[in-house]
Design a protein around this motif. Sequence first.
Motif, mmCIF file in Angstrom:
data_model
loop_
_atom_site.group_PDB
_atom_site.id
_atom_site.type_symbol
_atom_site.label_atom_id
_atom_site.label_comp_id
_atom_site.label_asym_id
_atom_site.label_seq_id
_atom_site.Cartn_x
_atom_site.Cartn_y
_atom_site.Cartn_z
ATOM 1 N N ASP A 33 79.735 68.383 27.491
ATOM 2 C CA ASP A 33 80.540 69.591 27.661
ATOM 3 C C ASP A 33 80.091 70.633 26.635
ATOM 4 N N PRO A 34 79.594 71.791 27.104
ATOM 5 C CA PRO A 34 79.045 72.774 26.170
ATOM 6 C C PRO A 34 80.076 73.340 25.196
ATOM 7 N N LEU A 35 81.356 73.209 25.521
ATOM 8 C CA LEU A 35 82.374 73.833 24.675
ATOM 9 C C LEU A 35 83.229 72.828 23.902
ATOM 10 N N MET A 36 82.815 71.567 23.879
ATOM 11 C CA MET A 36 83.611 70.609 23.122
ATOM 12 C C MET A 36 82.766 70.052 21.976
#
Lengths: 310, 327
Positions: A110-113
């Motif tokens: 996940d690019p945002l986690m």
Amino acid sequence: MREKKERTPLLDVQGLSVSFSMYERGLQKKDLEVLHKLSLGVYPGEILAVVGSSGSGKSILAHAVMGILPGNARVKGEIHYRGELLDKERQEALRGKEIAFIPQSLAYLDPLMRVDRQVIGIRGTKEKQEAAFARYHLGKEVERMYPFQLSGGMARRVLISTAVMEEARLIVADEPTPGLHEEVAMETLRDFRQLADEGCGVLLITHDIDLAFQVADRIAVFYAGTIVEIAPVTDFLAGKEALRHPYSKAFIDALPQNSFKPIEGFQPYAGSLPEGCLFAPRCSACSKECAGEMEMRRIRDGEVRCVHAT
Amino acid sequence: MSRSRYIAGTVFRMLTLLAAVSVLSFVLVTSSPIDPLTAYIGTNSTLSQEARDEITEHWGLDDPPVERFTAWAGNFLKGDWGTSIAFKKPVKTVIKERFSYSVVLMLIAWTFSGVLGFLAGIFAAVRKGSLWDKAIKVFCLALQSAPTFWVGLLVLSLFAVQLGWFPIGLAAPMGKLAQDVTLEDRIWHLVLPSLTLGVLGISKITLYTRQKLIEIMDSGFILFAKARGEDTAQLVLRHGIRNIALPAVTVQFAAFSELFGGIALAESVFSYPGIGSALTTAGLSGDVPLLLGIAVFSAVFVFTGNLIANILYGLLDPRIKEGRADG
Ligand SMILES: Nc1ncnc2c1ncn2[C@@H]1O[C@H](COP(=O)(O)OP(=O)(O)OP(=O)(O)O)[C@@H](O)[C@H]1O
Ligand code: SF4
Ligand SMILES: [Mg+2]
């Protein structure tokens, strides 16, 4: 360590076919079969390496086992896990618990986690994550990073760390080693070996045939969406004479340490497969017997999909 | 791009935008067939010719357009926005008064459409292909092609006329003195116009959220999370919302322009004394100073919306924020 296997395979794939329904020009719907009647078994305590050229369907096999094929995929055939049918419900219940998956690329994060939360997932713990990071030489600072800040090798180690959060009995690893330094790659595979020796089964998809030679028990050779041969690793090490299928012989021959001779021609595209044996257009031993339906046959402690194999 | 260059670029874009908006609005109003004088004194006024000439002279209506514009622009830059012909008050005062009404309306509508649209979009995406999803989609598409005044009239005739639940128009009960108007009165009068405006803004954000979430639910990281045992609720809550929230907020801020467009009509339908109905009045009476004032004001408003969206992205997206810190 690589002695006798239990009789029931941990993972048993029988006649697995996967096709994608696609729209061709305009609204014409067409089924594109990318896996064809594939069968294999992974026994407790063994590493089965899967090799084969790019686009031959290795990842699709892994995704089918995990039950994460895209919505337009149709699956035929059966997958059994520990003797029982591995259907959708069972996949949902077991994945992330008994069955662990290591995906092929960085895009599976996940690019945002932040990486630590991601590795912990829904079942891991902070302690386990820290232990895994230490195990795979990931510094403390990596924990707070986002995937875009990881180097290729770091991302690979993060993906591998996710697999040890769970107490898996079966590990499906889709090319876990590219981008890793040789020692780290070897270390990772030795971990797999150890897990296998403790009774796990590992389905190890890899391009790194040398590493596979060192840790695997058996090797399955993929070609154009099916397995053409499964044989003990010793046969591969013995050289092409010990192998059964013309493609695996040529595959071994094409390795740099052997004659480094490329195989002539191209792997056929899933939409335009030849009748009968899929390797026929490139096979020098091809005869009219090769035009029929090709079944997997047992020969000398291995399996092969070729009428002339001995 | 360095920060100071970014700020300089933004200021430059803002200034060119304002110049373009004011020139364009000026050309449009002065070439409209409405004669401000007639609009001001009425068609059958008995005003003498001398008086008419005097007013024309006072407003500078007969001066060449270029001269009129430069005079306006010069004063504007000095902070004098001129006097509204229609309201007989300084333009600044009119805008301030009217905008204080509109801003409440817009804020309610904007928040309402944003929150509800986001949730509806997520719901539709999770239930993709179901009856609910289809219903939401059809509803949004219908709204998107419906004109504001039509939706406004529909809301008005149903809730105000037929059911009588809410007042038909205005911002406070008619005939009530300003100091007697209660907060309750205000809220009561806000419901229908903000509902209309909100409902109009909802389809864009709903459809956007739905589409984006459907795309994301097919991506590798969702597959991997699934392979690690997450169920649909966990996938949406842990990964889906995280990945769509930022673009959705951006879209909602960028929708400031439509909000301003919608408010002109929504306020007219409900005779709500906000900046939108002031704009209509200004247009219909050829009130050049007020029109230009509102045009510039709304351009700044819309521009600010987009700017906030950009800044938020930089502040909240780690790929931009930490990427900058690293580089
Ligand atoms: N969603 C899809 N729809 C249609 N075809 C697909 C889809 N996903 C994969 N394919 C096709 O299936 C075939 C097998 O792909 P797969 O990713 O399994 O190959 P692979 O053996 O893993 O290759 P690599 O070694 O490059 O990872 C490819 O020809 C690919 O184009
Ligand atoms: S079946 Fe025939 S064509 Fe196919 S690999 Fe064997 S010999 Fe070659
Ligand atoms: Mg692959």
